[in-house]
Design an enzyme around this catalytic site. Structure first.
Site, PDB file in Angstrom:
ATOM      1  N   ASP A 538      44.819 -15.667  52.020  1.00 59.48           N
ATOM      2  CA  ASP A 538      44.135 -15.132  50.844  1.00 59.48           C
ATOM      3  C   ASP A 538      44.930 -15.505  49.596  1.00 59.48           C
ATOM      4  OD1 ASP A 538      42.691 -13.797  48.993  1.00 59.48           O
ATOM      5  OD2 ASP A 538      42.886 -11.802  49.902  1.00 59.48           O
ATOM      6  N   ASP A1054     -15.401 -93.414  71.271  1.00 59.17           N
ATOM      7  CA  ASP A1054     -14.742 -93.645  69.980  1.00 59.17           C
ATOM      8  C   ASP A1054     -15.658 -93.134  68.880  1.00 59.17           C
ATOM      9  OD1 ASP A1054     -12.889 -94.345  68.138  1.00 59.17           O
ATOM     10  OD2 ASP A1054     -13.320 -96.490  68.165  1.00 59.17           O
ATOM     11  N   GLU A1089     -15.231 -88.322  66.519  1.00 61.66           N
ATOM     12  CA  GLU A1089     -14.629 -88.409  67.862  1.00 61.66           C
ATOM     13  C   GLU A1089     -15.182 -87.315  68.778  1.00 61.66           C
ATOM     14  OE1 GLU A1089     -12.678 -90.689  68.921  1.00 61.66           O
ATOM     15  OE2 GLU A1089     -11.602 -91.588  67.245  1.00 61.66           O
TER      16      GLU A1089
END
Length: 1464
Positions: A538, A1054, A1089
């Site tokens: 304290d 093609d 194609e």
């Protein structure tokens, strides 16, 4: 010297030495001041002889008069000196400089008939008629203005100033003086006179260009002007490049809206000159500090030299002198200077500090120290019986208080001497609680653990120490192997000094003394005459009282008073007390006390004190990017309501220490504004940090994702807390704060704006998240180590704590964490503290056994915009982590394409149906569960409609989380490929959340998967899994065979297209003479194609062989798509499903289909058999020996690909599995990837050149950093390597490898294991290497030999890829090409900036210029227009192109010579 000696003679020289420099000073004028003034006049273009007469001095004063208000100290001193000389010539008696100035003012004011004072602060740019003075623009009697060119004396003065001072601090005021009233034409004339210092001139030019651009941006060009009206100046007009002198004068002196172009241009030049001054004088005024042993006078000289380079207002310079000069002095001088009171003069400071640091002062200090050492220490509490000696805080003397002190008041704090606070708020007066011994420099910032004696100093013996705060640090010490207690270092990290060291040995590093937190009573166990007693420490009690012990009859009765009233006690003296491992003898009382207490008499004897440690988090240093400067943006206008809200916010933040007022020297600014918070009642301040973020250094986000509740382990108790004002708890580095400056404006500009800078991490700045994450990780690290059984999840300011502890123990650990955060300055608001479920966390609701999403609310709109749809999809994606079946495909299609956020969206029926279905799903609440490590993790995948996939990750029947996948990366795809992508996504997600791969339940049959995987394997990561029998939802839809079908008709297809007309043709021919042509419109080559392929499928039988020359078509077909966004591909899919078997092969561009000749003559079976039969057998032998690939056989023996493929396919060791799909990797010439693999118990290190596929591999004895470094060194000695990419294995991240990489100059990068974008090339090469070894394993005995043989085969017997080369050929070709490119670039760069003038034949006229292509020994090659000419060297003149400003003849080229005025 003659002129200087004749300035003052005889009596006048004697009178001069009687005049004081200052009214209250003792120093007087000397002849050296006259000599100095004569030298200074030359800088202003004034003759020294003017000082010899009164009229000459008057002319000098007329020139210097307008420069005094803004001039330097040298200029003001020169003006004062000339005033004194004028008075001496006028035979006026004066006592000091001030009287001379006033007298000159009165006389010259009477002569000019004005009341104008000498040091005027402002004057017109052009003087009235008859007072031309030194101005280039003068007014005539008719009111017109004429231009008078600058005199050679003025230009000479300017050049001499630059040459003498080398862009020192005096250049700027000198330029201001010499350019007063000049037009841009005159200023450009001054700049052109500076021959050298071209670097500085270039800086000034760049500043001019920037300022001119800003001028143009702020002053846009108006509309058409009436005839005869003068246009407004542009930036280039102000710079004098596109305007005449007459226009400049008209702009400056026109009656309506004059534009002072001269002053504007002067300001631009001054900005550039100031930048040059800073460049040539890099020392900052803030960095000028006095050395420990440096004389104060030398420090003042350096300070004022640097101060002259600071181009700021006189008020700011005055502030710097008053504060910085004292603040940056060494401690000895600072102590003396603070005793001089407020605002001492420089003369007083120099006088007071004259002997500081010398032998005399050292002797006095030693005498005082010796006196203190010989003074006996005070007896504890003896001082309480005596009268307290009063000591003055101001002067330090005894006998009076600070209120009665007559000495000058000390500036700043009387405790620490710093400015900015008073003693009552001094941080050095704060204290920590109950510290044993004296404190070091830094207080420990975290709670301490148990004492070395074994007793828990922080709790009573009956309470368990496992939950105490000390456990945090005890565990941290065990983890680090330290013996001492953890303390906080200055750099913010945690260290553990040895406990064995004494307090005196630790010095300034701080003490690891017992420490008690205040969240409970500081109760310890003490031994009073060997009797154990629990006592309360304290500090508010004078005496110590205990109950329940017997200390003998030698006592004195005493009555003491306390909070509970008066009690009777027995006072016993000289009692032995042992507490906290210390023994003392003190007085103690026994009596009926409610609690045993130790008061200050025992605490003082123990050496305890009350301290309050101030927690400090060291700021992280942040800089701007190199070459960048902070933001300088103007504040935009704000409404009155927002200004008042911002003012209130800033005042609150300033009180809390988060902001501070910016000094007037801060040139930076960022706009600020305010928005309403969600509750619409409070305002939020926002700073537009976009510009600051752009120039700030880059940061790395430490936390890369958000934690997920499904990844949390199941725990009994969960608590959530929030870190309040998270960013505002972390300090911002002091050097960087200046760049965060912002301004609060006022309404109607009623007052200057108040400017602030951030002292903490600002919201919206890009560095705040990374710095906050880094700091929080350091703060929480000791807590994690001390509590390994506690789960701590921290994401930004949200913290989750989960454990299986009891309720009390869990609450205790939560309290420890709160105390830890509060002790470091972080707040944990109670309103956001959550203890009882459901807990709101990161958008989830948490219970101890399950989790949910917080309540979802789908937006309801009449009119939907793009932004609304984006928000809707975001909510649904968030819900998809626990609600299975959520779909967003058609909702996303609503906003597909380029649309603005506010554009209205038209709903489709599919999207409306999808939204309604999602609402039904969300109406049924779902729950998730937590992860249990001991149970198996499983993933079940389900396919929905429209190629949308749903998956759930679960343990037994408890679902942890769910998810969806709808990303289609290819236009044409199939379910197996999408399934592979789903598996890959789940695998990555599981690694992130749980760190393990789940067991997969796939809706596909094993045969279907293996058929597709064998023909279409990928160089990407797919986790391992066990197939689980589920209803097969995914299957391949048509049968592609790997070999030609005997007896089936063969079609050669093609397609072609004209790029201009978009017209095309699709065609096929067969080996049986059939052919077909279809004309197409508005098509492409790829579409043609596909049309040809579709025609073939339509016209062929159930079995067909198709030969195509399009890789595009081949890639689509072999991928076996099941659906596509293309109409023609969907038709192909439908036709192929009907076929029994289809064989598709690709050959390069058979021209017969294009119309040149019939295709059946080029690719018929008979020709293939006859031409290549004799080469097939050698090719087979080659393959049996080296196992070469198909491309190598085709290249070396000239056999068709079909034959080579057949040779490879018939080999038992070389079963083909398709071609790899490669991702995008860094393929620069110097990039290599490296990895280690294992085979037959041996370690093989493999390095792959990414661009070529060249491989280096060998067997190493162990997978260590040393062996890896040796292999890397061997690799770098053979091949060029600039970048090495590996995984993050310990051998690759070792110091040995890093040292080799640093020495060679290799950049290292690391990838994450199992990441497909990390080291996929070397991972695939490991696979190829092992396959190659398996093919030739029987040809050698040892694994070391077979690895090198396999490497040879892979580098020299494997052809393909770019250029159809082997990896060795490709690597050598790349290196050769790189060298050739560098050589050509180096050659071309020699001629890039040269032009050639030439003569042809007998024509004596020079022609050109032409571009120099090559310079040989006898001729040059020149490009003139489209022609290239060869010109003899003697008829060519080579000139460097400097952009039309300068020319150099060919003498600047190596080997050039002059003959008869011509360049050979």
């Amino acid at each position: 010297m003659g002129a200087r000696n004749s300035v003052l003679r005889g009596k006048k020289a004697d009178e001069l030495e009687k005049i004081r420099l200052r009214p209250s000073g003792k120093k007087k004028y000397r002849l050296k001041h006259i000599v100095w003034a004569a030298n200074e006049l030359d800088k202003f273009g004034l003759a020294e002889s003017l000082l010899e007469s009164k009229e000459g001095c008057q002319k000098i004063l007329t020139v210097l008069d307008p420069l005094v208000p803004t001039g330097s100290e040298n200029l003001k001193s020169l003006f004062n000196t000339v005033c004194v000389i004028w008075c001496l010539h006028a035979e006026e008696k004066v006592k000091d400089t001030e009287e001379a100035k006033k007298l000159v003012q009165r006389h010259l004011g009477a002569e000019t008939g004005t009341a104008e004072k000498m040091p005027s602060t402002s004057r017109p740019t052009a003087p009235p008629s008859g007072r031309g003075r030194n101005f280039p623009v003068q007014q005539t009697g008719g009111g017109n203005y004429i231009h008078v060119p600058l005199s050679p004396r003025t230009l000479n003065a300017w050049v001499k100033l630059v040459e003498d001072k080398k862009f020192g601090a005096e250049v700027v005021p000198g330029f201001q003086a010499l350019s007063e009233g000049c037009t841009p034409y005159d200023i450009n004339q001054m700049l052109n006179c500076v021959g050298d210092h071209q670097a500085a001139m270039q800086i000034i030019r760049e500043i001019i260009n920037d300022e001119a651009a800003d001028w143009d941006a702020q002053h846009p060009i108006p509309g058409p002007l009436p005839a005869g009206q003068l246009r407004d100046p542009r930036g280039s007009d102000i710079a004098g490049t596109t305007s005449t002198v007459e226009e400049q004068i008209q702009w400056m002196y026109r009656p309506q809206n004059p534009v002072p172009v001269g002053n504007i241009y002067r300001r631009w030049i001054q900005i550039g000159l100031q930048k040059c001054v800073r460049m040539y004088n890099p020392t900052n005024i803030l960095d000028v500090k006095q050395g420990p042993k440096e004389p104060f006078q030398s420090y003042v000289d350096r300070f004022y030299k640097s101060l002259r380079a600071e181009q700021t207002d006189p008020a700011v310079k005055n502030w710097m002198t008053q504060t910085l000069l004292i603040q940056n002095a060494n401690p000895d001088c600072k102590l003396v200077l603070k005793g001089l009171g407020m605002n001492p003069t420089l003369e007083e400071m120099l006088t007071a500090c004259q002997g500081v640091g010398g032998p005399g002062q050292k002797a006095r200090l030693m005498a005082e120290a010796l006196k203190e050492a010989l003074t006996p220490p005070p007896i504890p509490f003896a001082a309480a019986q005596q009268r307290k000696v009063i000591r003055c805080w101001n002067c330090g003397k005894e006998g009076h208080s600070a209120r009665q002190c007559r000495a000058p008041r000390r500036q700043g704090c009387w405790k620490c001497g710093k400015t900015g606070h008073v003693m009552a708020k001094c941080p050095e007066r704060q204290a920590g609680f109950l510290r044993d011994g004296s404190m070091g420099k830094e207080a420990p910032q975290l709670p301490r653990g148990p004492s070395s004696s074994g007793a828990d100093t922080n709790s009573t013996p009956s309470r368990s120490s496992s939950g105490s705060i000390g456990k945090i640090y005890a565990a941290g010490e065990r983890a680090e192997g330290a013996e001492g207690e953890t303390i906080q270092r200055g750099d913010g990290r945690l260290t553990a000094p040895r406990a064995g060291k004494s307090t005196s040995q630790r010095g300034d590093r701080g003490l690891a003394a017992p420490q008690f937190s205040l969240w409970k009573r500081p109760v310890v166990t003490a031994y009073i005459e060997v009797q154990p007693v629990e006592v309360l420490l304290d500090t508010g009690a004078d005496d110590s009282i205990v109950a329940g012990i017997q200390l003998g009859d030698n006592y004195v009765p005493k009555i003491v008073g306390g909070i509970g009233g008066f009690i009777n006690t027995k006072e016993i003296k000289n009692i032995e007390i042992k507490v906290l491992n210390k023994r003392v003898r003190a007085t103690i009382m026994t009596g009926d006390t409610p609690i045993n207490i130790f008061g200050r008499n025992i605490l003082t004897a123990l050496g305890m004190s009350l301290n309050l440690p101030i927690a400090k988090i060291e700021p992280i240093k942040v800089t701007l990017k190199p070459g960048k400067d902070g933001p300088r943006l103007r504040q935009w206008p704000l409404t009155k309501e927002k200004i008042e809200a911002l003012r209130e916010i800033c005042e609150k933040m300033e009180k809390e220490g988060q902001l501070e007022e910016a000094p007037p020297t801060n040139p930076y600014n960022t706009p600020t504004f305010a928005i309403k918070k969600k509750d619409k009642n409070k305002w939020r301040m926002l700073i537009d940090f976009r510009e600051l973020n752009r120039v700030t250094q880059d940061f790395t986000e430490i936390q890369l994702g958000i934690p997920h509740p499904a990844g949390l382990a199941k725990k009994k108790r969960i608590t959530v807390l929030d870190v309040g004002d998270a960013y505002f708890s972390i300090p911002l580095h002091e050097d960087f704060r200046q760049y965060t400056a912002f301004t609060l404006p006022s309404v109607n500009n009623a007052e200057p704006g108040k400017r602030y800078i951030y002292k903490v991490l600002p919201q919206g700045w890009k560095g705040s998240p990374a710095i906050f994450q880094h700091t929080m990780r350091q703060v929480l690290e000791p807590f994690r180590k001390a509590n390994p059984d506690v789960i701590l999840i921290q994401y930004m300011d949200d913290i989750l704590i989960a454990s299986d502890r009891t309720g009390l123990e869990h609450d205790k650990v939560v309290l420890q964490l709160k105390e830890l955060l509060n002790g470091l300055g972080f707040s944990t608001p109670d309103e956001k503290f959550q203890k009882d479920p459901p807990l709101q966390w990161m958008g989830y609701e948490l219970w101890p056994t399950k989790w949910k999403l917080q309540k979802l609310q789908l937006p309801q709109k009449e009119i939907w915009t793009v932004n609304d749809i984006q928000k809707l999809v975001g909510v649904l994606n968030w819900a998809a982590q626990i609600y299975p079946g959520i779909k967003t495909k058609h909702l996303c299609r609503l906003i597909k394409g380029k649309m603005t956020l506010t554009e209205e969206v038209q709903w489709t029926e599919l999207a409306e149906a999808e939204l309604e279905e999602n609402k039904i799903i969300l109406s049924q609440e779902q729950e998730g569960y937590y992860y249990q490590e001991e149970k198996e993790l499983e993933a079940t995948i389900q396919k929905n409609q429209d190629n949308q996939w749903t998956y759930k990750i679960h343990q037994e029947e408890k679902i942890l989380k769910v998810g969806k996948y709808a990303k289609i990366k290819n236009t044409h795809t199939n379910g197996v490929r999408l399934l592979a992508q789903v598996v890959q996504k789940i695998g990555k997600e599981a690694l992130v959340i749980w760190g393990r791969i789940p067991k997969f339940h796939l809706p596909v049959e094993r045969e279907t998967w293996e058929q597709w995987w064998d023909n279409y394997w990928q160089v990407t990561w797919i986790p391992e899994w066990d197939f689980v029998s589920t209803p097969p939802l995914v299957r391949l839809t048509f049968n592609l065979v790997g070999d030609p079908i005997p007896g089936a008709e063969t079609f050669y297809t093609d397609g072609s297209c004209n790029r201009q007309s978009k017209e095309g043709k699709a065609r096929y021919v067969t080996d049986r003479g059939r052919d077909k042509v279809r004309v197409l419109e508005r098509t492409t080559n790829q579409q043609a194609e596909l049309e040809a392929f579709a025609m073939t499928l339509t016209d062929s039988g159930p079995k067909v062989n198709i030969i195509v020359d399009s890789q595009y078509v081949m890639g689509i077909v072999v991928g076996q798509p099941t659906e596509s966004e293309s109409r023609i591909v969907n038709q192909i899919i439908e036709d192929m499903i009907k076929k029994e078997a289809v064989y598709v092969a690709w050959v390069p561009a058979h021209k017969g289909i294009g119309g040149n000749q019939e295709v059946d003559h080029l690719v018929s079976q008979g020709i293939r058999q006859v031409l290549f039969l004799e080469r097939i057998e050698p090719a087979q032998e080659e393959h049996e020996k080296y196992h070469s690939n198909m491309k190598e056989l085709t290249h070396k023996f000239g056999i068709p690909q079909l034959v080579a493929r057949q040779i490879v396919n018939t080999c038992a060791q070389c079963q083909q599995k398709g071609e790899a799909i490669h991702g995008q990797v860094n393929a620069e010439i110097g990039v290599w990837q490296m990895d280690c693999t294992h085979l037959e118990g041996k370690i093989i290190i493999v390095a792959v050149h990414v661009a070529s596929g060249f491989i280096e591999a060998e067997v190493i004895p162990q997978e260590s950093g040393r062996q890896t470094a040796l292999f890397l060194l061997k690799l770098a000695s053979r091949w060029p390597i600039t970048h090495l990419h590996t995984d993050n294995g310990s051998n690759f991240t070792s110091q040995e490898v890093k040292m080799v990489a640093w020495w060679i100059g290799i950049e290292q990068s690391f990838g994450v294991p199992y990441n497909p974008q990390s080291q996929g090339v070397v991972e695939a090469m490991n696979h190829h290497l092992k396959n190659q070894i398996s093919r030739i394993r029987e040809q050698a005995n040892t694994i070391e030999t077979i690895v090198l043989m396999a490497v040879h085969c892979m580098n020299f017997k494997r052809r393909g890829g770019i250029g159809d080369m082997t990896p060795a050929e490709r690597l050598i070709n790349m290196i050769t090409t790189e060298q050739e490119i560098q050589f050509l670039q180096r050659k071309n760069s020699n001629f890039k900036n040269f032009q050639v003038y030439y003569r042809e034949g007998r024509d004596q006229l020079w022609k050109g210029p032409g571009e120099l292509l090559w310079k040989g020994d006898g001729a040059v090659i020149v490009k003139v227009g489209a022609d290239i000419k060869v010109i003899p060297r003697r008829k060519a003149k080579i000139i460097r192109d400097y952009g039309g400003r300068q020319e150099l003849d060919s003498s600047h080229l190596e080997g050039a010579r002059e003959e008869d005025g011509e360049v050979a």
